[in-house]
Write a protein that holds these residues in place. Structure first.
Motif, PDB file in Angstrom:
ATOM      1  N   THR A 284       0.766  12.793   1.380  1.00  0.00           N
ATOM      2  CA  THR A 284       0.121  13.905   2.091  1.00  0.00           C
ATOM      3  C   THR A 284      -0.634  14.819   1.151  1.00  0.00           C
ATOM      4  N   GLU A 285      -0.670  14.479  -0.151  1.00  0.00           N
ATOM      5  CA  GLU A 285      -1.368  15.312  -1.122  1.00  0.00           C
ATOM      6  C   GLU A 285      -2.526  14.534  -1.747  1.00  0.00           C
ATOM      7  N   ILE A 286      -3.621  15.248  -1.989  1.00  0.00           N
ATOM      8  CA  ILE A 286      -4.791  14.600  -2.567  1.00  0.00           C
ATOM      9  C   ILE A 286      -5.651  15.653  -3.265  1.00  0.00           C
ATOM     10  N   THR A 287      -6.238  15.287  -4.384  1.00  0.00           N
ATOM     11  CA  THR A 287      -7.256  16.117  -5.000  1.00  0.00           C
ATOM     12  C   THR A 287      -8.609  15.604  -4.521  1.00  0.00           C
ATOM     13  N   THR A 288      -9.423  16.491  -4.036  1.00  0.00           N
ATOM     14  CA  THR A 288     -10.686  16.084  -3.435  1.00  0.00           C
ATOM     15  C   THR A 288     -11.619  15.447  -4.465  1.00  0.00           C
TER      16      THR A 288
ATOM     17  N   GLY B  69     -11.976   8.736  -1.619  1.00  0.00           N
ATOM     18  CA  GLY B  69     -13.101   7.818  -1.755  1.00  0.00           C
ATOM     19  C   GLY B  69     -13.434   7.420  -3.173  1.00  0.00           C
ATOM     20  N   ALA B  70     -12.837   8.092  -4.171  1.00  0.00           N
ATOM     21  CA  ALA B  70     -13.154   7.803  -5.570  1.00  0.00           C
ATOM     22  C   ALA B  70     -12.384   6.575  -6.040  1.00  0.00           C
ATOM     23  N   MET B  71     -13.089   5.614  -6.625  1.00  0.00           N
ATOM     24  CA  MET B  71     -12.440   4.387  -7.060  1.00  0.00           C
ATOM     25  C   MET B  71     -11.531   4.608  -8.264  1.00  0.00           C
ATOM     26  N   THR B  72     -11.711   5.703  -8.983  1.00  0.00           N
ATOM     27  CA  THR B  72     -10.876   5.980 -10.144  1.00  0.00           C
ATOM     28  C   THR B  72      -9.703   6.892  -9.831  1.00  0.00           C
ATOM     29  N   SER B  73      -9.555   7.274  -8.575  1.00  0.00           N
ATOM     30  CA  SER B  73      -8.405   8.090  -8.198  1.00  0.00           C
ATOM     31  C   SER B  73      -7.154   7.210  -8.170  1.00  0.00           C
ATOM     32  N   THR B  74      -6.105   7.640  -8.864  1.00  0.00           N
ATOM     33  CA  THR B  74      -4.859   6.874  -8.895  1.00  0.00           C
ATOM     34  C   THR B  74      -3.761   7.535  -8.068  1.00  0.00           C
ATOM     35  N   GLN B  75      -4.144   8.463  -7.210  1.00  0.00           N
ATOM     36  CA  GLN B  75      -3.178   9.141  -6.360  1.00  0.00           C
ATOM     37  C   GLN B  75      -2.645   8.195  -5.290  1.00  0.00           C
ATOM     38  N   ASP B  76      -1.420   8.428  -4.842  1.00  0.00           N
ATOM     39  CA  ASP B  76      -0.816   7.591  -3.808  1.00  0.00           C
ATOM     40  C   ASP B  76      -1.622   7.668  -2.519  1.00  0.00           C
ATOM     41  N   PHE B  77      -1.822   6.519  -1.888  1.00  0.00           N
ATOM     42  CA  PHE B  77      -2.439   6.497  -0.564  1.00  0.00           C
ATOM     43  C   PHE B  77      -1.460   6.976   0.498  1.00  0.00           C
TER      44      PHE B  77
ATOM     45  N   ILE C 235       0.825  -1.205   0.000  1.00  0.00           N
ATOM     46  CA  ILE C 235       0.000   0.000   0.000  1.00  0.00           C
ATOM     47  C   ILE C 235       0.864   1.262   0.000  1.00  0.00           C
ATOM     48  N   GLU C 236       2.139   1.127   0.343  1.00  0.00           N
ATOM     49  CA  GLU C 236       3.047   2.266   0.354  1.00  0.00           C
ATOM     50  C   GLU C 236       3.524   2.629  -1.044  1.00  0.00           C
ATOM     51  N   ASN C 237       3.279   1.743  -2.024  1.00  0.00           N
ATOM     52  CA  ASN C 237       3.740   1.964  -3.385  1.00  0.00           C
ATOM     53  C   ASN C 237       2.721   2.745  -4.201  1.00  0.00           C
ATOM     54  N   SER C 238       3.159   3.237  -5.342  1.00  0.00           N
ATOM     55  CA  SER C 238       2.240   3.862  -6.297  1.00  0.00           C
ATOM     56  C   SER C 238       1.525   2.782  -7.090  1.00  0.00           C
ATOM     57  N   LEU C 239       0.315   3.090  -7.540  1.00  0.00           N
ATOM     58  CA  LEU C 239      -0.397   2.168  -8.421  1.00  0.00           C
ATOM     59  C   LEU C 239       0.372   2.021  -9.725  1.00  0.00           C
ATOM     60  N   ASP C 240       0.471   0.791 -10.206  1.00  0.00           N
ATOM     61  CA  ASP C 240       1.281   0.509 -11.391  1.00  0.00           C
ATOM     62  C   ASP C 240       0.400  -0.159 -12.441  1.00  0.00           C
ATOM     63  N   SER C 241      -0.050   0.618 -13.433  1.00  0.00           N
ATOM     64  CA  SER C 241      -0.938   0.076 -14.462  1.00  0.00           C
ATOM     65  C   SER C 241      -0.180  -0.751 -15.492  1.00  0.00           C
TER      66      SER C 241
ATOM     67  N   PRO D 138      -8.564   3.451 -15.033  1.00  0.00           N
ATOM     68  CA  PRO D 138      -7.916   3.651 -13.736  1.00  0.00           C
ATOM     69  C   PRO D 138      -8.712   3.172 -12.522  1.00  0.00           C
ATOM     70  N   LYS D 139      -9.764   2.421 -12.734  1.00  0.00           N
ATOM     71  CA  LYS D 139     -10.526   1.882 -11.598  1.00  0.00           C
ATOM     72  C   LYS D 139      -9.667   0.851 -10.872  1.00  0.00           C
ATOM     73  N   LYS D 140      -9.400   1.111  -9.601  1.00  0.00           N
ATOM     74  CA  LYS D 140      -8.458   0.289  -8.844  1.00  0.00           C
ATOM     75  C   LYS D 140      -9.141  -0.722  -7.933  1.00  0.00           C
ATOM     76  N   GLY D 141     -10.461  -0.686  -7.893  1.00  0.00           N
ATOM     77  CA  GLY D 141     -11.171  -1.573  -6.986  1.00  0.00           C
ATOM     78  C   GLY D 141     -12.596  -1.781  -7.427  1.00  0.00           C
ATOM     79  N   THR D 142     -13.395  -2.268  -6.512  1.00  0.00           N
ATOM     80  CA  THR D 142     -14.771  -2.649  -6.823  1.00  0.00           C
ATOM     81  C   THR D 142     -15.750  -1.767  -6.047  1.00  0.00           C
ATOM     82  N   PRO D 143     -16.547  -0.967  -6.757  1.00  0.00           N
ATOM     83  CA  PRO D 143     -17.397   0.032  -6.094  1.00  0.00           C
ATOM     84  C   PRO D 143     -18.797  -0.479  -5.763  1.00  0.00           C
TER      85      PRO D 143
END
Length: 819
Positions: free
Chosen positions: A795-799, A784-792, A61-67, A580-585
């Protein structure tokens, strides 16, 4: 896009120590002061520097998403090989032994102490332990754990990587209660009296026999002793013996989903008048019963199981989920009326089960997603993959299944929340003979015939095909019987169940014969088929759509005990081909734990307390269309009866173009609702007018306030949404005012963009940067967006919907005020 910096100030007053010293005869927290380094199997890089970490820990979970290299099956987050080590001192005397207990390591772990290998453990979800006495040194010791997660697509959902659950170091006398050595049951439990059976194993590591006294006191939640029993026992040298004791207490406080009363059994082992061990076991007093005709009974009361399925990830924290993160999520599910959790599709952590005990959730604890044969992790039902990175637990099943199953039961069996052991999930399609017998495979359409049709083949045809189709190396019925037998060797107080995706064949293959209850996976259309043809086998839904038609099917049938919706919360993974959907909504809550419209629908279905919620949509995008002088109707007639996993697209705002045609939806359990626009009534409607359980109004948009007022049993409830102006401020809301300085406690801080009047703006988003200083650290951010590919793990996030979540965790031995 505006860039905003939020600074949260904290302070620290005391640092933590670097080594662990363990006192005699106790269970020690072994989670702090580990070191870790990662060998990346994809990029062939190796981190030569050890970094200090605390457990639980999930490195993926510390890594970036890798498509590119990642797989949607496991959420586009990679694995690798993780190396852990920890230095500690533990000076045992000649009368002591020591154990190390792991609640879960994902996966293919090898454990060594002082360069002596203790063992390996392939399965990522079952607890395990080692007696480390003979490998200890008098001074400094080093434990090493290597985790091989190079098979990073070895599951159909996100698993995490590493020592992601708690670790404990236990010291005991050589004459002791072994790990998981106490089992408490309540065979008779009523409001008037309860029978408590206590089975205690005593292990004697001495070379001479021992004569001992075993006493157990029962303590209630008020710390009052309500019963006790004493036994004498002779334990032979180098042997283990069980002591069985039975006592009764009057007027017990029963464990229930509404009032989850807990008791503590304090067991003491006494030799020659000296207490050599004291062990406390938390348990509950309750009775459970399933009836094939009338459903489920808890403490003699017939009630429906209002359940949800949950995967084990906690969103931005991955698989290493702090207890308070689960608490927030479970509290929200409790508010819907949810009373049961299915752990899908693997055993839960003990910490999660503790919360279910405390909060009043029934739990179905599931052992396996794979048995003898593998599942293709990239494409469900297109078997069978031999790709290295997708190889899962099936390759270890023959050797390890019994140990994994029994370790799980031994570790979990005192939790009163557990009422079912599930031996498997959607196993049938991995046995081609059983799949072919149904007439569905390979003729299965997720949006068509499977969900809404009775089995194409008659029972006689299914029987004949199972009998005549070529037999394979493994037989599903024989494996099910074996797993059920192992389960009942250790616990006969719970029901054995499985989630059957092809129950029509499972009834005839011997699979259902191994079960006390048969669970239907998306097969509510054959509830009547199952009950009429196999009337003596209890049925319930164990994986069902989060839609009104699924719950209606349960309400209409007394013989259906309840349901587990897929899912309670959105989860990472099972998203192949969806980047970019990373999970199941499919959840009632999104991946950040924010409520979705379906959450409010089930809150209205599962609660007697009046509830009301407003959703809106343009008529163009809505499922409904305007009819003159009538309620809006579905664009596709009766579409609600076949709605699948994802809720219809609706909005939580009242911001449209002036005069634009909109459909307003109200999710409510009120008998009637009146809708107002700027205090002008748009009419009163009754719930009986809407077969799909959704109130609907056609409303041309006009700026202002949309208010709904509901009436239920004479009680009034109301809610509103307003047109918002431009963004003017940020609102921060935390769920705590202060954190415990234990290194575990967490706080959720929700940021919301608002207008000048403080109204939440759901239509505009901005980039946020959080800075935390002092006695807390950032666990991560999400929107909360399933299509957000930002790092978990940043400390930065687009709402999303103007909203973002920050989770912080205390630093051990710090005082952390919040706000």
């Amino acid at each position: 896009m505006k860039y905003i910096i939020i600074i949260l100030a904290f302070f620290s007053i005391l640092a933590t120590s670097c080594t662990t010293k363990v006192a005699q005869n106790l269970t020690a927290d072994f989670n702090f002061d580990w070191q870790f380094k990662l060998e990346d199997s994809v990029s062939n890089t190796y981190d030569t520097d050890w970094q200090k970490i605390n457990l639980p820990h999930d490195w993926s979970i510390e890594n970036s998403l890798d498509s590119i290299h990642g797989e949607g099956a496991t959420g586009y987050l990679l694995g690798g090989i993780g190396h852990y080590k920890k230095d500690f001192t533990l000076n045992l005397n000649d009368d002591q032994v020591a154990y190390i207990v792991f609640d879960g390591v994902y996966n293919n772990a090898t454990i060594s102490l002082n360069n002596t290998e203790l063992g390996d453990h392939p399965y990522g979800y079952s607890p395990f332990y080692y007696d480390i006495t003979s490998s200890l040194k008098k001074e400094m010791n080093t434990i090493n754990v290597t985790v091989d997660r190079t098979r990073y697509a070895d599951s159909r959902w996100y698993t995490g990587s590493g020592i992601y659950r708690n670790v404990a170091l236990i010291t005991k006398n050589k004459l002791h209660i072994p790990v998981w050595g106490t089992f408490i049951t309540t065979p008779n439990a009523t409001k008037e009296s309860a029978t408590i059976q206590i089975e205690t194993s005593i292990k004697n590591n001495y070379e001479e026999s021992k004569n001992i006294i075993v006493t157990t006191e029962i303590i209630d939640a008020n710390q009052t002793k309500v019963g006790s029993i004493t036994s004498t026992l002779d334990v032979g040298k180098s042997s283990t013996k069980k002591n069985a004791a039975t006592l009764k207490i009057d007027q017990p406080m029963l464990w229930d989903v509404d009032q989850p009363h807990l008791y503590t059994a304090v067991t003491k082992v006494i030799e020659n008048g000296k207490i050599i061990e004291t062990e406390e076991t938390v348990f509950g007093i309750r009775s459970i019963k399933f009836d094939a005709q009338t459903g489920f009974y808890l403490n003699g009361k017939n009630r429906k199981i209002k359940g949800v399925c949950l995967h084990h990830d906690g969103g931005l924290v991955g698989a290493a989920v702090p207890k308070e993160v689960w608490r927030r999520r479970l509290e929200k599910l409790k508010e819907t009326g949810c009373n049961a959790i299915r752990i899908s599709h693997n055993p839960a952590s003990n910490e999660f089960l503790d919360l279910c005990d405390e909060m009043g959730f029934l739990v179905q604890d599931e052992f396996f997603d794979e048995w003898d044969n593998p599942k293709d992790k990239r494409k469900n039902m297109n078997e069978r993959s031999v790709d290295y990175i997708t190889r899962g637990n099936a390759e270890h099943f023959q050797e390890w299944a019994e140990r994994d199953l029994k370790n799980t039961i031994l570790s979990h069996r005192n939790h009163p929340s557990i009422f079912q052991w599930s031996i498997g999930n959607e196993i049938e399609w991995t046995y081609p003979r059983n799949a072919k017998a149904t007439g569905f495979f390979n003729n299965m359409d997720w949006s068509g015939n499977y969900f809404w049709s009775v089995p194409p083949n008659t029972i006689d045809v299914i029987k004949e095909k199972i009998k005549t189709l070529p037999k394979e190396q493994y037989d599903i019925g024989a494996t099910a019987q074996k797993l059920a037998k192992w389960t009942k060797e250790l616990d006969t107080t719970r029901y054995v169940i499985a989630n059957c995706i092809l129950p029509s064949s499972s009834y005839e293959s011997g699979y259902a014969d191994a079960l006390d209850i048969i669970g239907f996976s998306y097969r509510r259309v054959i509830y009547d088929y199952g009950h009429e043809n196999y009337p003596n086998k209890p049925i319930m839904g164990t994986e069902n759509l989060g839609q009104w038609h699924e719950w209606k099917a349960v309400l209409d049938r007394p013989f259906i005990s309840g349901t587990f919706l897929w899912t309670g919360i959105d989860y990472l993974g099972e998203s192949n081909g969806g980047w970019p959907k990373k999970g199941t909504p499919s959840g009632l809550l999104d991946i950040a734990g924010f409520e979705k419209p379906s959450y409010y629908m089930f809150k209205s279905l599962w609660n007697d307390t009046p509830s009301i919620y407003i959703a809106t949509q343009t008529e163009e995008k809505s499922n409904y269309k305007t009819i003159p002088n009538a309620n809006p109707i579905e664009k596709k007639k009766d579409a609600w009866k076949k709605a699948l996993w994802v809720w219809q697209e609706v909005n939580e705002h009242w911001n449209y173009e002036n005069g634009q045609a909109t459909i307003v939806e109200i999710y409510s359990n009120c008998e009637e609702v009146e809708l107002f626009l700027n205090e002008d009534s748009l009419g009163i409607k009754k719930l009986t007018e809407f077969e799909d359980h959704i109130y609907k109004w056609a409303v041309p948009f006009k700026e202002g306030t949309l208010k709904a007022v509901g009436l239920k049993n004479g009680q009034k409830v109301e809610t509103f949404i307003r047109t918002t102006s431009k963004p003017e401020a940020l609102t921060l809301v935390g769920d705590k005012h202060q954190l415990k300085a234990d290194g575990y406690d967490t706080a959720h801080i929700v940021l919301q963009i608002t207008d000048k009047d403080g109204n939440a703006i759901k239509t505009e988003n901005q980039k946020i940067s959080f800075t935390v200083s002092g006695g807390a650290k950032v666990l991560g951010v999400d929107n909360g967006a399933m299509t957000s590919t930002q790092d978990f793990n940043g400390t930065e996030i687009t709402t999303d919907k103007g909203r973002a979540l920050l989770i912080i965790q205390s630093i051990k031995n710090s005082t952390v005020p919040i706000f």
